[in-house]
Design a protein around this motif. Sequence first.
Motif, mmCIF file in Angstrom:
data_model
loop_
_atom_site.group_PDB
_atom_site.id
_atom_site.type_symbol
_atom_site.label_atom_id
_atom_site.label_comp_id
_atom_site.label_asym_id
_atom_site.label_seq_id
_atom_site.Cartn_x
_atom_site.Cartn_y
_atom_site.Cartn_z
ATOM 1 N N ASP A 133 0.837 -1.206 0.000
ATOM 2 C CA ASP A 133 0.000 0.000 0.000
ATOM 3 C C ASP A 133 0.871 1.254 0.000
ATOM 4 O OD1 ASP A 133 -2.420 -1.470 0.176
ATOM 5 O OD2 ASP A 133 -2.159 -1.668 2.336
ATOM 6 N N LYS A 134 1.943 1.221 0.758
ATOM 7 C CA LYS A 134 2.831 2.377 0.820
ATOM 8 C C LYS A 134 3.442 2.648 -0.557
ATOM 9 C CE LYS A 134 4.362 0.828 5.420
ATOM 10 N NZ LYS A 134 3.285 1.246 6.283
ATOM 11 N N LEU A 135 4.002 1.598 -1.168
ATOM 12 C CA LEU A 135 4.693 1.774 -2.441
ATOM 13 C C LEU A 135 3.749 2.140 -3.576
ATOM 14 C CD1 LEU A 135 7.327 -1.076 -2.117
ATOM 15 C CD2 LEU A 135 7.790 1.367 -2.247
ATOM 16 N N GLU A 136 2.491 1.734 -3.463
ATOM 17 C CA GLU A 136 1.530 2.099 -4.505
ATOM 18 C C GLU A 136 1.172 3.578 -4.483
ATOM 19 O OE1 GLU A 136 -0.607 -2.150 -5.568
ATOM 20 O OE2 GLU A 136 -1.503 -0.913 -3.993
ATOM 21 N N ALA A 137 1.667 4.326 -3.504
ATOM 22 C CA ALA A 137 1.542 5.784 -3.519
ATOM 23 C C ALA A 137 2.465 6.398 -4.582
ATOM 24 C CB ALA A 137 1.873 6.355 -2.139
ATOM 25 N N ILE A 138 3.443 5.620 -5.058
ATOM 26 C CA ILE A 138 4.368 6.101 -6.100
ATOM 27 C C ILE A 138 3.712 5.890 -7.458
ATOM 28 C CG2 ILE A 138 6.641 5.786 -7.157
ATOM 29 C CD1 ILE A 138 7.552 4.630 -4.415
ATOM 30 N N PRO A 139 3.530 6.954 -8.241
ATOM 31 C CA PRO A 139 2.860 6.819 -9.542
ATOM 32 C C PRO A 139 3.533 5.765 -10.427
ATOM 33 C CG PRO A 139 3.086 9.128 -8.969
ATOM 34 C CD PRO A 139 3.860 8.359 -7.939
ATOM 35 N N GLY A 140 2.729 4.845 -10.935
ATOM 36 C CA GLY A 140 3.201 3.842 -11.885
ATOM 37 C C GLY A 140 3.727 2.559 -11.280
ATOM 38 N N TRP A 141 4.048 2.572 -9.995
ATOM 39 C CA TRP A 141 4.673 1.382 -9.383
ATOM 40 C C TRP A 141 3.677 0.232 -9.333
ATOM 41 C CZ3 TRP A 141 3.936 -1.861 -5.200
ATOM 42 C CH2 TRP A 141 5.026 -2.666 -4.840
#
Length: 436
Positions: A133-141
Amino acid sequence: MNENRTSAVEPFDAVEVIRTKRDGDRLTPEQIDWVIDAYTRGVVAEQQMSALAMAIFLNGMDREEISRWTAAMIASGERMDFSSLSKPTTDKHSTGGVGDKITLPLAPLVASYGVAVPQLSGRGLGHTGGTLDKLEAIPGWRADLSNEEMMRQLEEVGAVICAAGSGLAPADKKLYALRDVTATVEAIPLIASSIMSKKIAEGTAALTLDVKTGAGAFMREESDARELARTMVDLGSDAGVRTVALLTDMSAPLGRTAGNGLEVRESLEVLAGGGPADVVELTCALAREMLEASGVNDADVETALADGRAMDAWRAMITAQGGDVDAPLPTAKHVEELRADHDGVVEGLDAMGVGVAAWRLGAGRSRPGESVQAAAGVEIVAHVGDQVRSGDVIARLHTDTPERIARATEAIRGSWSYASAGTELPQRRIVIDRIA
């Protein structure tokens, strides 16, 4: 129409296995192998496995039983194999806590030393945030990678953080859901085998466990956390995986943020050589354990954070998974300030209160599959040891849905405790013990 059908005769009966554990006796290896396999196949009913889980909760298991139970869970699915990689593999698992963003700076830090880190992670549920969930805050990841993509990234980049495949320990997936609705989640043999069956099936050569204790941890009591750590280390050793556990403090949140995009931003501060001291301390302690287990001794991991090597590995890891490392992180549409109501020095900050507030703001989910807000969460302005005056901002609540503010405020309002201004507080011990 007459059909001749022969059904296989099962070697055991579920009631017999339940009765064995209900009466406080040991399950035989054969009983354990059968009951896990039969449950996965649907031969053992949910009600029967519920009864067995409760019997285990009440009567426990010895080391041999837990080891065999874990092996049977692993055998229910596929095992990954990293032996074709040109570098050693090491992994980390945390039992979860508030503000626990350690995986984000840790994986690239360890990878910067030429060690492969296959970090198969999950999503958050309740007050503990999920790494994906944290990393999905990065666009495109993207979290979902094929095994081939994962292997290529480990060889070329050295670190991967992605979703675990459904083929790893499928028996655990069924049993995990069952434990959640039968009040057997806290059974240490079942917690340990759940975590370790997946980690051993992942195929890493070495494993470092971060077992948290305190108000914001799954295991609030240190004695329970210590027992869980010891059990998991033994399970790893029994399976031929070099395993060590650090017992760590979760009485207060880690760092100054709890929430997805907020925690990514704080992780970037750590990777840039800054960041909160407690996050840096734990990241470095775990990195040293992971590197030593892989044959890299006396690594100066603090320097690797300061000189940009770890940041380079982060950028390569995020880019390989489609993320735009230069894109701005999302910001919340609404930010509410929380202010102190008197003077003093913060002597305590309840991690659970902060975690529940972040969850209510939209950073977490109540049931699997719910969406989360990338920008929601709590920014802690006054942490343990900070001096405050009445009226000072002690926290900021971030959300895209301002109607969530009231309930989040209700959860967090009493989380700060104060001593008289000028009081010297004892140093917080982040790493309480090492168990190997």
